[in-house]
Design a protein around this motif. Structure first.
Motif, PDB file in Angstrom:
ATOM      1  N   SER A   1      -4.552   0.124   4.620  1.00 61.83           N
ATOM      2  CA  SER A   1      -5.211   0.679   3.441  1.00 61.83           C
ATOM      3  C   SER A   1      -5.053   2.185   3.422  1.00 61.83           C
ATOM      4  O   SER A   1      -4.783   2.817   4.455  1.00 61.83           O
ATOM      5  CB  SER A   1      -6.696   0.300   3.433  1.00 61.83           C
ATOM      6  N   ARG A   2      -5.229   2.770   2.232  1.00 60.28           N
ATOM      7  CA  ARG A   2      -5.120   4.216   2.093  1.00 60.28           C
ATOM      8  C   ARG A   2      -6.353   4.953   2.598  1.00 60.28           C
ATOM      9  O   ARG A   2      -6.263   6.105   2.989  1.00 60.28           O
ATOM     10  CB  ARG A   2      -4.892   4.592   0.624  1.00 60.28           C
ATOM     11  N   ASP A   3      -7.518   4.321   2.571  1.00 62.60           N
ATOM     12  CA  ASP A   3      -8.763   5.022   2.854  1.00 62.60           C
ATOM     13  C   ASP A   3      -9.460   4.575   4.130  1.00 62.60           C
ATOM     14  O   ASP A   3     -10.584   4.958   4.388  1.00 62.60           O
ATOM     15  CB  ASP A   3      -9.736   4.871   1.671  1.00 62.60           C
TER      16      ASP A   3
ATOM     17  N   HIS B   1       1.828   7.378   0.776  1.00 62.90           N
ATOM     18  CA  HIS B   1       1.162   6.691  -0.320  1.00 62.90           C
ATOM     19  C   HIS B   1       0.805   7.682  -1.412  1.00 62.90           C
ATOM     20  O   HIS B   1       1.079   8.883  -1.311  1.00 62.90           O
ATOM     21  CB  HIS B   1      -0.111   6.000   0.188  1.00 62.90           C
ATOM     22  N   THR B   2       0.183   7.177  -2.441  1.00 61.14           N
ATOM     23  CA  THR B   2      -0.297   7.994  -3.543  1.00 61.14           C
ATOM     24  C   THR B   2      -1.580   7.390  -4.088  1.00 61.14           C
ATOM     25  O   THR B   2      -1.780   6.170  -4.028  1.00 61.14           O
ATOM     26  CB  THR B   2       0.755   8.088  -4.665  1.00 61.14           C
ATOM     27  N   ASP B   3      -2.450   8.247  -4.598  1.00 60.90           N
ATOM     28  CA  ASP B   3      -3.699   7.781  -5.210  1.00 60.90           C
ATOM     29  C   ASP B   3      -3.546   7.510  -6.701  1.00 60.90           C
ATOM     30  O   ASP B   3      -4.480   7.023  -7.337  1.00 60.90           O
ATOM     31  CB  ASP B   3      -4.808   8.823  -5.002  1.00 60.90           C
ATOM     32  N   SER B   4      -2.378   7.823  -7.252  1.00 57.63           N
ATOM     33  CA  SER B   4      -2.134   7.579  -8.674  1.00 57.63           C
ATOM     34  C   SER B   4      -1.218   6.367  -8.829  1.00 57.63           C
ATOM     35  O   SER B   4      -0.855   5.709  -7.860  1.00 57.63           O
ATOM     36  CB  SER B   4      -1.518   8.816  -9.327  1.00 57.63           C
TER      37      SER B   4
ATOM     38  N   THR C   1       0.819  -1.213   0.000  1.00 64.21           N
ATOM     39  CA  THR C   1       0.000   0.000   0.000  1.00 64.21           C
ATOM     40  C   THR C   1       0.847   1.254   0.000  1.00 64.21           C
ATOM     41  O   THR C   1       0.483   2.268  -0.589  1.00 64.21           O
ATOM     42  CB  THR C   1      -0.941   0.007   1.215  1.00 64.21           C
TER      43      THR C   1
ATOM     44  N   LYS D   1       1.312  11.606  -0.511  1.00 63.53           N
ATOM     45  CA  LYS D   1       0.510  11.954   0.662  1.00 63.53           C
ATOM     46  C   LYS D   1       1.068  11.231   1.875  1.00 63.53           C
ATOM     47  O   LYS D   1       1.491  10.081   1.777  1.00 63.53           O
ATOM     48  CB  LYS D   1      -0.959  11.563   0.458  1.00 63.53           C
TER      49      LYS D   1
ATOM     50  N   THR E   1       1.892  14.024  -6.097  1.00 63.63           N
ATOM     51  CA  THR E   1       0.861  13.050  -5.707  1.00 63.63           C
ATOM     52  C   THR E   1       1.131  12.394  -4.348  1.00 63.63           C
ATOM     53  O   THR E   1       0.276  11.685  -3.849  1.00 63.63           O
ATOM     54  CB  THR E   1       0.750  11.949  -6.764  1.00 63.63           C
TER      55      THR E   1
END
Length: 329
Positions: free
Chosen positions: A238-240, A185-188, A171, A197, A195
């Motif tokens: 997890s990221r979210d 992390h990154t969402d891309s 992750t 975070k 990007t």
């Protein structure tokens, strides 16, 4: 740039100001004449005159290289092919558009490698080099940001944050501070300066003397805030959403002393070992997983007739360094 002359003195430097109210979009250009002579030439981006361009390589982490004869060489970080120092110099911009990395003049707590980038943990910052260029912590241009540019990101928290260790996961990079855990992390698809975070994922206390260990698909870490050391296992990162954390010492609350300062993991044997340096006891946690479930686990304690200075695992063997005579077994 269009207003600059086509002919000028070689190595002449100018500052291009794009706006009157801000210096953050200014940059510097140097005239490079044909054949390094005055006259016709071109303008190239350069650094503000008088700025520091180098990083002190003597105070940065060194490398340990194993030679063909079995000996080891400790030296400054160098490029193996050219045998020159690999820390790149600052070539463009100023302290606003291309600042010195935040680990300069600060303590580096750990060296990491993440997504083809060399990284350092320093206070509350995670600093990563350019992708594929492990010794370059500067931007190539003050005009644009590219995906390969270095990353220097600080943790945002209401409490003081000092990172001491980090573990790479699928992750992202899980970084540990004394009372909080963060995820880089990154969402891309790619991790870039734009990007990247750094998110706070949990607020468990953590013992910085005993580094966290990777247990395959989970992360184990200790906490010595109480009368006894607690061992936690983090999973489902997890990221979210927040990860799942279980205290594995719940059934043996008084087993581990509060002075544990060394944790070693043998993933091949599904065993985690705990040690307080200078004592005669090694504590262990053995676990067995099947179908992504923990179906069996057990705690045990080994006592030796000599004080133990250090332990480490290689393949199926646990190596023990004796404190009194520096022997190992």
């Amino acid at each position: 740039v269009r207003e600059l002359p086509l002919q000028c003195k070689h190595n002449f430097i100018v500052e291009a100001t794009n706006s009157d109210r801000s210096d953050e979009d200014n940059y510097y250009l140097k005239f490079v004449g044909d054949n390094n002579e005055d006259g016709v030439g071109a303008w190239e981006e350069t650094i503000q005159p008088g700025l520091t361009t180098t990083i002190n390589s003597a105070t940065l982490p060194h490398t340990i290289v194993r030679n063909t004869d079995g000996s080891f060489t400790v030296d400054q970080f160098k490029i193996e092919i050219d045998n020159i120092l690999a820390w790149r110099t600052r070539q463009v911009g100023d302290d606003k558009t291309n600042p010195i990395p935040s680990f300069v003049d600060n303590k580096i707590s750990q060296t990491i490698f993440h997504r083809n980038r060399l990284g350092f943990l320093s206070k509350g910052n995670i600093i990563l080099s350019q992708a594929g260029d492990l010794g370059n912590f500067f931007f190539d241009s003050a005009l644009v940001v590219t995906p390969n540019d270095p990353i220097d990101i600080a943790a945002s928290s209401t409490e003081p944050v000092t990172f001491t260790s980090a573990i790479e996961t699928t992750t992202g990079l899980v970084a540990f501070a004394q009372s909080q855990q963060f995820l880089l992390h990154t969402d891309s698809d790619t991790l870039t300066p734009e990007t990247a975070k750094l998110s706070n994922i949990s607020t468990y206390r953590y013992n910085p003397l005993a580094m966290p260990v990777s247990m395959g698909t989970t992360i184990g870490f200790t906490d010595q805030a109480g009368e006894n050391t607690r061992f936690f296992e983090m999973f489902d990162i997890s990221r979210d959403r927040e990860p799942q954390i279980i205290e594995q010492t719940k059934i043996v609350q008084t087993l581990l002393p509060s002075t544990i300062d060394h944790v070693v993991n043998s993933r091949e044997n599904n065993t985690v070992f705990f040690l307080q340096k200078g004592t005669k006891s090694i504590f262990g946690y053995r676990y067995h997983n099947a179908n992504n479930q923990r179906i069996q686990s057990a705690w045990f304690q080994w006592t030796f007739p000599f004080p133990i200075d250090y332990i480490f695992c290689i393949d199926d063997k646990l190596y023990i360094v004796e404190n009194s005579s520096n022997n190992y077994f």
